[in-house]
Design a protein around this motif. Structure first.
Motif, PDB file in Angstrom:
ATOM      1  N   LEU A 121      -9.731   3.574 -71.704  1.00  0.00           N
ATOM      2  CA  LEU A 121      -8.546   3.966 -72.031  1.00  0.00           C
ATOM      3  C   LEU A 121      -7.710   3.081 -72.944  1.00  0.00           C
ATOM      4  O   LEU A 121      -7.797   1.722 -72.664  1.00  0.00           O
ATOM      5  CB  LEU A 121      -7.627   4.107 -70.577  1.00  0.00           C
ATOM      6  N   ARG A 122      -7.072   3.506 -74.080  1.00  0.00           N
ATOM      7  CA  ARG A 122      -6.277   2.704 -74.911  1.00  0.00           C
ATOM      8  C   ARG A 122      -4.753   2.881 -74.399  1.00  0.00           C
ATOM      9  O   ARG A 122      -4.198   3.991 -74.637  1.00  0.00           O
ATOM     10  CB  ARG A 122      -6.660   3.187 -76.311  1.00  0.00           C
ATOM     11  N   LEU A 123      -4.247   1.490 -74.029  1.00  0.00           N
ATOM     12  CA  LEU A 123      -3.023   1.834 -73.455  1.00  0.00           C
ATOM     13  C   LEU A 123      -1.975   1.770 -74.783  1.00  0.00           C
ATOM     14  O   LEU A 123      -2.283   1.050 -75.856  1.00  0.00           O
ATOM     15  CB  LEU A 123      -2.574   0.766 -72.710  1.00  0.00           C
ATOM     16  N   ALA A 124      -0.771   2.115 -74.683  1.00  0.00           N
ATOM     17  CA  ALA A 124       0.373   2.048 -75.548  1.00  0.00           C
ATOM     18  C   ALA A 124       0.601   0.439 -75.951  1.00  0.00           C
ATOM     19  O   ALA A 124       0.501  -0.356 -74.971  1.00  0.00           O
ATOM     20  CB  ALA A 124       1.706   2.686 -75.053  1.00  0.00           C
ATOM     21  N   LEU A 135     -12.028  11.478 -62.245  1.00  0.00           N
ATOM     22  CA  LEU A 135     -11.183  10.611 -62.842  1.00  0.00           C
ATOM     23  C   LEU A 135     -10.418  11.040 -64.045  1.00  0.00           C
ATOM     24  O   LEU A 135      -9.125  10.839 -64.246  1.00  0.00           O
ATOM     25  CB  LEU A 135     -12.072   9.152 -63.251  1.00  0.00           C
ATOM     26  N   GLU A 136     -11.525  11.881 -64.796  1.00  0.00           N
ATOM     27  CA  GLU A 136     -10.772  12.290 -66.220  1.00  0.00           C
ATOM     28  C   GLU A 136      -9.640  13.231 -65.666  1.00  0.00           C
ATOM     29  O   GLU A 136      -8.342  13.247 -66.491  1.00  0.00           O
ATOM     30  CB  GLU A 136     -11.671  13.201 -66.818  1.00  0.00           C
ATOM     31  N   GLN A 137      -9.892  14.140 -64.679  1.00  0.00           N
ATOM     32  CA  GLN A 137      -8.830  15.111 -64.510  1.00  0.00           C
ATOM     33  C   GLN A 137      -7.510  14.572 -63.818  1.00  0.00           C
ATOM     34  O   GLN A 137      -6.359  14.874 -64.032  1.00  0.00           O
ATOM     35  CB  GLN A 137      -9.438  16.096 -63.484  1.00  0.00           C
ATOM     36  N   LEU A 138      -7.823  13.420 -62.942  1.00  0.00           N
ATOM     37  CA  LEU A 138      -6.539  12.813 -62.514  1.00  0.00           C
ATOM     38  C   LEU A 138      -5.878  11.833 -63.607  1.00  0.00           C
ATOM     39  O   LEU A 138      -4.579  11.957 -63.782  1.00  0.00           O
ATOM     40  CB  LEU A 138      -7.167  11.703 -61.356  1.00  0.00           C
ATOM     41  N   LEU A 139      -6.575  11.430 -64.386  1.00  0.00           N
ATOM     42  CA  LEU A 139      -5.868  10.771 -65.681  1.00  0.00           C
ATOM     43  C   LEU A 139      -5.125  11.826 -66.623  1.00  0.00           C
ATOM     44  O   LEU A 139      -4.031  11.733 -66.875  1.00  0.00           O
ATOM     45  CB  LEU A 139      -6.888  10.271 -66.663  1.00  0.00           C
ATOM     46  N   HIS A 140      -5.604  13.159 -66.650  1.00  0.00           N
ATOM     47  CA  HIS A 140      -4.794  14.158 -67.435  1.00  0.00           C
ATOM     48  C   HIS A 140      -3.695  14.320 -66.801  1.00  0.00           C
ATOM     49  O   HIS A 140      -2.465  14.563 -67.215  1.00  0.00           O
ATOM     50  CB  HIS A 140      -5.685  15.512 -67.693  1.00  0.00           C
ATOM     51  N   GLN A 141      -3.577  14.421 -65.370  1.00  0.00           N
ATOM     52  CA  GLN A 141      -2.658  14.607 -64.603  1.00  0.00           C
ATOM     53  C   GLN A 141      -1.573  13.551 -64.770  1.00  0.00           C
ATOM     54  O   GLN A 141      -0.330  13.878 -64.841  1.00  0.00           O
ATOM     55  CB  GLN A 141      -2.859  14.812 -63.071  1.00  0.00           C
ATOM     56  N   LEU A 142      -1.929  12.293 -64.799  1.00  0.00           N
ATOM     57  CA  LEU A 142      -0.945  11.249 -65.140  1.00  0.00           C
ATOM     58  C   LEU A 142      -0.389  11.280 -66.550  1.00  0.00           C
ATOM     59  O   LEU A 142       0.806  10.977 -66.633  1.00  0.00           O
ATOM     60  CB  LEU A 142      -1.747  10.019 -64.750  1.00  0.00           C
ATOM     61  N   LEU A 143      -1.113  11.554 -67.439  1.00  0.00           N
ATOM     62  CA  LEU A 143      -0.622  11.782 -68.875  1.00  0.00           C
ATOM     63  C   LEU A 143       0.634  12.943 -69.067  1.00  0.00           C
ATOM     64  O   LEU A 143       1.233  12.780 -69.836  1.00  0.00           O
ATOM     65  CB  LEU A 143      -1.719  12.348 -69.728  1.00  0.00           C
ATOM     66  N   GLN A 144       0.313  13.999 -68.181  1.00  0.00           N
ATOM     67  CA  GLN A 144       1.713  14.822 -68.180  1.00  0.00           C
ATOM     68  C   GLN A 144       2.903  14.063 -67.646  1.00  0.00           C
ATOM     69  O   GLN A 144       4.080  14.538 -67.937  1.00  0.00           O
ATOM     70  CB  GLN A 144       1.266  16.173 -67.137  1.00  0.00           C
ATOM     71  N   LYS A 145       2.560  13.135 -66.688  1.00  0.00           N
ATOM     72  CA  LYS A 145       3.900  12.494 -66.089  1.00  0.00           C
ATOM     73  C   LYS A 145       4.386  11.520 -66.833  1.00  0.00           C
ATOM     74  O   LYS A 145       5.520  10.996 -67.190  1.00  0.00           O
ATOM     75  CB  LYS A 145       3.693  11.916 -64.670  1.00  0.00           C
ATOM     76  N   LEU A 146       3.297  10.655 -67.653  1.00  0.00           N
ATOM     77  CA  LEU A 146       3.605   9.885 -68.632  1.00  0.00           C
ATOM     78  C   LEU A 146       3.095   9.840 -69.921  1.00  0.00           C
ATOM     79  O   LEU A 146       1.999   9.097 -70.269  1.00  0.00           O
ATOM     80  CB  LEU A 146       3.254   8.313 -68.138  1.00  0.00           C
ATOM     81  N   PRO A 147       3.471  10.805 -70.529  1.00  0.00           N
ATOM     82  CA  PRO A 147       2.842  11.215 -72.003  1.00  0.00           C
ATOM     83  C   PRO A 147       2.938   9.930 -72.967  1.00  0.00           C
ATOM     84  O   PRO A 147       3.856   9.079 -73.129  1.00  0.00           O
ATOM     85  CB  PRO A 147       3.875  12.408 -72.369  1.00  0.00           C
ATOM     86  N   SER A 148       1.836   9.818 -73.669  1.00  0.00           N
ATOM     87  CA  SER A 148       1.745   8.988 -74.777  1.00  0.00           C
ATOM     88  C   SER A 148       1.699   7.340 -74.538  1.00  0.00           C
ATOM     89  O   SER A 148       1.652   6.463 -75.246  1.00  0.00           O
ATOM     90  CB  SER A 148       2.926   8.969 -75.683  1.00  0.00           C
ATOM     91  N   PHE A 208      -1.135   6.304 -72.797  1.00  0.00           N
ATOM     92  CA  PHE A 208      -2.608   5.971 -72.916  1.00  0.00           C
ATOM     93  C   PHE A 208      -3.289   7.081 -73.626  1.00  0.00           C
ATOM     94  O   PHE A 208      -2.774   8.109 -73.476  1.00  0.00           O
ATOM     95  CB  PHE A 208      -3.057   5.193 -71.577  1.00  0.00           C
ATOM     96  N   GLU A 209      -4.494   6.646 -74.016  1.00  0.00           N
ATOM     97  CA  GLU A 209      -5.203   8.137 -74.535  1.00  0.00           C
ATOM     98  C   GLU A 209      -6.829   7.419 -74.077  1.00  0.00           C
ATOM     99  O   GLU A 209      -6.970   6.395 -73.683  1.00  0.00           O
ATOM    100  CB  GLU A 209      -5.186   8.013 -75.879  1.00  0.00           C
ATOM    101  N   ILE A 210      -7.481   8.489 -73.748  1.00  0.00           N
ATOM    102  CA  ILE A 210      -8.918   8.260 -73.346  1.00  0.00           C
ATOM    103  C   ILE A 210      -9.641   8.388 -74.651  1.00  0.00           C
ATOM    104  O   ILE A 210      -9.748   9.256 -75.533  1.00  0.00           O
ATOM    105  CB  ILE A 210      -9.404   9.567 -72.533  1.00  0.00           C
ATOM    106  N   ILE A 211     -10.535   7.130 -74.924  1.00  0.00           N
ATOM    107  CA  ILE A 211     -11.260   7.179 -76.090  1.00  0.00           C
ATOM    108  C   ILE A 211     -12.999   7.299 -75.861  1.00  0.00           C
ATOM    109  O   ILE A 211     -13.666   7.127 -76.630  1.00  0.00           O
ATOM    110  CB  ILE A 211     -11.062   5.666 -76.670  1.00  0.00           C
ATOM    111  N   THR A 212     -12.949   7.745 -74.736  1.00  0.00           N
ATOM    112  CA  THR A 212     -14.554   8.171 -74.408  1.00  0.00           C
ATOM    113  C   THR A 212     -14.734   9.472 -74.355  1.00  0.00           C
ATOM    114  O   THR A 212     -13.752  10.449 -74.403  1.00  0.00           O
ATOM    115  CB  THR A 212     -14.622   7.863 -72.820  1.00  0.00           C
ATOM    116  N   PRO A 213     -15.602  10.118 -74.887  1.00  0.00           N
ATOM    117  CA  PRO A 213     -16.007  11.381 -75.214  1.00  0.00           C
ATOM    118  C   PRO A 213     -15.540  12.274 -73.916  1.00  0.00           C
ATOM    119  O   PRO A 213     -15.794  12.074 -72.896  1.00  0.00           O
ATOM    120  CB  PRO A 213     -17.498  11.652 -75.219  1.00  0.00           C
TER     121      PRO A 213
END
Length: 469
Positions: free
Chosen positions: A404-407, A372-385, A387-392
């Motif tokens: 996830l903390r959304l914009a 899940l984390e790696q897929l989310l990082h891929q998504l952040l590359q497409k849609l930067p800023s 959301f952010e992951i607030i879990t360790p």
């Protein structure tokens, strides 16, 4: 994450990961709601194929799914009650998978013990989570009489509200002032909701001379952070401080070892990762050193606790002597006759857990959240800023959850889109969603599907927000 290859970040890749995972077999043990189940009015005119599609349920941190065998065990209880009546307390029904009513709680404790890493005698299945916290604190919170010396309780500033209320009221019960007697741990970094182990240990050092009790969560409900239970417990004990753990989000999630970690006491519910149904019977752990009873002089030798009928010695309980002799171990902390109906649902889920190990489930959970984390990082590359992951980030420091903390301004739009496509997650206003792939029934396809829908939801929300501005 060495065990996940780039070519596996597709639906076919996710399907391959599921096919190769032997624990995938447990998914068939659960009912997964269809889109029609969840949204009948909305899908009244939808195609049969769409209506019968399973939802993507990633909300086991709020309410676990129903095991298929739950109905079978509840029906067995109804038969046992119908055919045996009061004799069902003592007589086994020949066709029933359940124990006599008198022993059904002991059976549940037997099944629960390996899930929390405890001796069977250290576990009791009883009551509800907050009530159990009150019972345990009535035993283990023993402040100095005048509010001097050791009388304070250390807890999170962002503790689950029920824990906060329970602690606050326990302090008031001792005629103390919560504003003085509660020490609240707050994140050092205002941009991060996480508490470091070092911060917790330092707080224990700083307040050791005035702490009567520490109560912390095994897994923090908001962030999914996994606290270092073993290290923090040992540090508390180095200062002779009793420490308890709320394991509501930890049980059935991580590989707890409450006995080996020398935890003093713990409490948990069973309706989240343990899949026993809303408000189902909860559980407690009491370290064996507090559950010992000197049968020669029980009035003097057992650890103080609130006492009740079901905690009385089983062999003499029906002699009605009005002389309380507690059962050894956590069972001696029980109060009332437990609901055999309720425990039937608890046992149904615990049976499934006992067909594997928490060690293996934990490893599967780590694989799912890493994916899940790696897929989310891929998504952040497409849609930067957006959301952010607030879990360790370290998998060993989190449970089966990524928050996830959304914009700003995106949450309601995203939730609407997720729900429309049958993706069920939990939200915390104003901007956080909690995504929890439960290792017993969620799979890699669920995780992949969630990320696909989240991407579409974010694009739609961003477009809608731009149009309104």
């Amino acid at each position: 994450m060495a065990d996940i290859q780039p070519d596996q970040f597709s639906k076919s890749g996710a399907e391959g990961l599921d096919a190769a995972d032997p624990l995938s077999r447990f998914r068939k043990e659960f009912y997964i709601p269809t889109l029609a189940d969840l949204k009948r009015p909305t899908l009244a005119k939808a195609s049969d194929e769409l209506a019968s599609k399973p939802s993507t349920y990633l909300c086991g941190n709020s309410l676990g799914l129903q095991p298929e065998r739950t109905a079978e065990l509840i029906d067995a209880f109804l038969t046992q009650w119908r055919t045996k009546a009061v004799t069902g307390h003592f007589v086994e029904h020949s066709d029933s998978p359940l124990r006599p009513f008198l022993d059904v709680d002991d059976h549940a404790a037997q099944l629960m013990a390996p899930i929390v890493g405890a001796l069977e005698s250290e576990v009791a299945v009883m009551g509800s989570l907050t009530a159990n916290l009150h019972f345990l604190m009535s035993s283990f919170y023993r402040p100095s009489k005048k509010g001097e010396g050791r009388y304070k309780i250390l807890l999170e500033g962002k503790a689950f509200p029920s824990d906060h209320y329970a602690i606050e009221s326990q302090i008031k019960h001792h005629d103390l002032d919560p504003t003085d007697a509660m020490i609240l741990l707050e994140p050092v970094n205002p941009q991060s909701p996480l508490l470091t182990t070092e911060q917790i240990l330092l707080a224990i050092d700083q307040h050791s001379s005035e702490l009567a009790l520490i109560l912390l969560p095994g897994i923090q409900f908001y962030t999914g952070q996994y606290f270092d239970i073993q290290r923090i417990t040992a540090h508390a004990h180095s200062h002779s401080i009793i420490i308890g753990w709320d394991c509501a989000h930890a049980v059935g999630n991580i590989d707890l070892q409450l006995h080996d970690w020398d935890v003093d006491f713990a409490a948990w519910c069973t309706y989240k990762y343990l899949n026993s149904g809303p408000g189902a019977m909860a559980g407690i752990f009491v370290n064996e050193r507090f559950g010992k009873v000197d049968m020669e002089s029980p009035d003097q030798k057992f650890w103080p606790r609130l006492s009740g009928w079901w905690g009385d010695d089983k062999s003499s309980r029906f002699q009605m002597t009005n002389r309380f002799v507690p059962r050894p171990g956590a069972a001696g902390y029980q109060l009332s006759n437990p609901s055999a109906l309720d425990l039937s649902a608890v046992v149904a889920s615990l049976q499934i857990f006992n067909e594997t190990t928490m060690k293996d489930l934990r490893q599967r959970s780590i694989r799912l959240t890493n994916y899940l984390e790696q897929l989310l990082h891929q998504l952040l590359q497409k849609l930067p800023s957006q959301f952010e992951i607030i879990t360790p980030q370290r998998s060993q420091e989190r449970g089966a959850q990524i928050s996830l903390r959304l914009a700003a301004g995106l949450l309601d739009h995203v939730l609407e889109s997720l729900e429309a496509e049958g993706v069920i997650i939990d939200e915390r206003k104003p901007d956080v969603i909690r995504v929890a792939p439960a290792p017993l029934y969620n799979n890699f396809v669920d995780v992949w599907q969630f990320c696909q829908v989240l991407e579409r939801a974010l694009v739609k929300a961003i477009t809608s927000k731009a149009a309104q501005s």
